[in-house]
Design an enzyme around this catalytic site. Structure first.
Site, PDB file in Angstrom:
ATOM      1  N   VAL A 200      54.889  31.994 -58.198  1.00 21.06           N
ATOM      2  CA  VAL A 200      53.418  32.066 -58.122  1.00 21.06           C
ATOM      3  C   VAL A 200      52.937  32.872 -56.916  1.00 21.06           C
ATOM      4  CG1 VAL A 200      53.032  29.869 -59.327  1.00 21.06           C
ATOM      5  CG2 VAL A 200      53.054  29.902 -56.824  1.00 21.06           C
ATOM      6  N   LYS A 201      53.818  33.213 -55.989  1.00 25.68           N
ATOM      7  CA  LYS A 201      53.397  33.885 -54.763  1.00 25.68           C
ATOM      8  C   LYS A 201      53.287  35.411 -54.973  1.00 25.68           C
ATOM      9  CE  LYS A 201      53.182  29.867 -52.880  1.00 25.68           C
ATOM     10  NZ  LYS A 201      54.195  29.066 -52.250  1.00 25.68           N
TER      11      LYS A 201
END
Ligand SMILES: *Cc1c(COP(=O)(O)O)cnc(C)c1O
Length: 407
Positions: free
Chosen positions: A201-202
């Protein structure tokens, strides 16, 4: 709901047609053909685990953020653990951090047998408030662990000044802030140690992974040893060289926190696309900001002039006084519109583990708690189209209009 007219203005949660027919997640990794080829290239090579591609990836990330050293780890959490070790945190020591973060930020202090002490946040950026840090410094304090919330850099000048004055180590949790800037310098080059996460998700992913950047060679050496069982690889330090070529020494208790060459190959390919992805995130944040400016019910994160945000997430706060309901109904209504909203974060001190172990309770950190009660994370990822962003805004406007007080 009892009787609701089903028309264009009826919320999906009340039976109306949703703003969009497909679910828009709050985040989504961007993986392209270049990424796949980069991983395949490593798979065809001689090294799969920690080898030349890890070293190349470490050098590339360090160069990107402007730090002397990059030490890769198997996750952002492992990187935090390494940084807490390298900072020398031990029994009875304290580290001051924010409650508005993922639990891993505070957990790394516990891993070392030390105690996380929370300070409240500033209401504008939602970052740890330096005056709160100062009030909590004691003779036991050894480190400050601020988080660049959403990708907005913390007040580094004030925090580094406090650290210098009190001889503390600053471990900046920049899991949200790869590519962010503070006074025109990239996050990752200014704190004693900065940690990044490469979870999908980063901003950039290696599958699972993380890194610590630092300008201090001693810290870098401790970090490298810690991620590899506490084994010192710097051969000039080995005492028993005369033993033979097989010889190595374990000098501290470390872990196997190594990143793989496979993940690093992916990370290198992702790093190439980071600048364009950041541009897109900033465009989307600009669009949201413009659209919400005229809505008194929506409070966006204040952007301080010395900060350039990297927008890992886009948090909004609801002005509950202007609404007839709370965060939960609005959250559920947005989900029903197929907008993948989320909440970042449940304040760490309110988790049962922290409440039970340290006796924390509601009321201790009023700004963080009040923020949490009104907080919603909107979708934000580089692959979002203009239409996706427009759908989010339309769903927010429709939902707020329905729950607006006095309408
Ligand atoms: C993601 C995240 C972490 C942990 O990173 P992992 O790579 O998932 O272990 C730590 N702190 C913050 C603020 C994060 O968002």
């Amino acid at each position: 709901m009892s009787k609701t007219q089903v028309d264009g203005d009826t919320l999906a949660i009340h039976g109306g047609a949703p703003v969009r027919s497909t679910y828009l997640p709050y985040g989504r990794p961007s993986v392209g053909e270049e990424d796949i080829e980069a991983v395949v290239k490593v798979l065809r090579s001689d090294w799969l685990t920690t080898g030349p591609t890890v070293r190349e990836f470490e050098a590339a990330v360090a160069a990107y953020v402007g730090a002397e050293h990059g030490v890769a780890f198997s996750s952002g959490t492992a990187a935090l653990h390494g940084a807490a070790f390298a900072a020398g945190l031990g029994l009875d020591d304290e580290a001051i951090t924010t409650p508005l973060t993922f639990a891993a930020t505070a957990n790394c202090v516990l891993y070392m047998g030390a105690r996380p002490v929370f300070g409240d946040i500033s209401p504008d950026t939602m970052n740890l408030d330096p005056t709160q840090i100062e009030e909590r410094i004691t003779s036991r304090t050894k480190a400050i662990l601020p988080v660049d919330y959403a990708g907005h850099p913390v007040d580094l000048d004030a925090i580094l000044r406090l650290a210098e004055k009190n001889n503390l180590v600053v471990i900046e949790d920049a899991a949200h802030a790869l590519g962010a800037e503070y006074r025109e310098r990239k996050v990752g080059s200014q704190s004693h140690m900065t940690i990044f996460s490469f979870h999908p998700v980063k901003h950039l992913t290696t599958g699972e992974g993380g890194m610590v950047t630092t300008n201090n060679p001693d810290l870098a050496r401790k970090l490298r040893s810690f991620r590899n069982h506490g084994i010192d690889l710097e051969s000039e330090e080995r005492q028993g060289q005369e033993e033979g070529d097989w010889y190595y020494e374990m000098r501290a208790l470390g872990y196997n926190y190594r990143l793989t060459d496979i993940g690093s190959g992916l990370g290198l390919a992702q790093l190439d696309r980071l600048p364009e992805n950041l541009t897109r995130r900033r465009e989307l944040a600009g669009f949201y900001g413009t659209e919400f400016k005229s809505m008194p019910e929506i409070i966006t994160q204040t952007q301080r002039p010395e900060a350039l945000n990297s927008w890992h997430i886009y948090p909004i706060r609801l002005e509950l006084d202007l609404l007839t309901t709370g965060r939960k109904d609005i959250f559920q209504a947005l989900r029903a519109e197929n907008i993948g909203v989320n909440v970042h974060y449940i304040p760490v001190h309110l988790h049962p583990y922290y409440q039970q172990r340290f006796g924390h309770r509601r009321g201790e950190y009023p700004v963080a708690e009040n923020t949490y009660d009104r907080l919603i994370t909107l979708p934000m990822f580089p692959g979002m189209s203009d239409q996706d962003a427009a759908d989010v805004v339309r769903a927010v406007k429709r939902t707020v209009a329905h729950y607006r007080r006095g309408s």
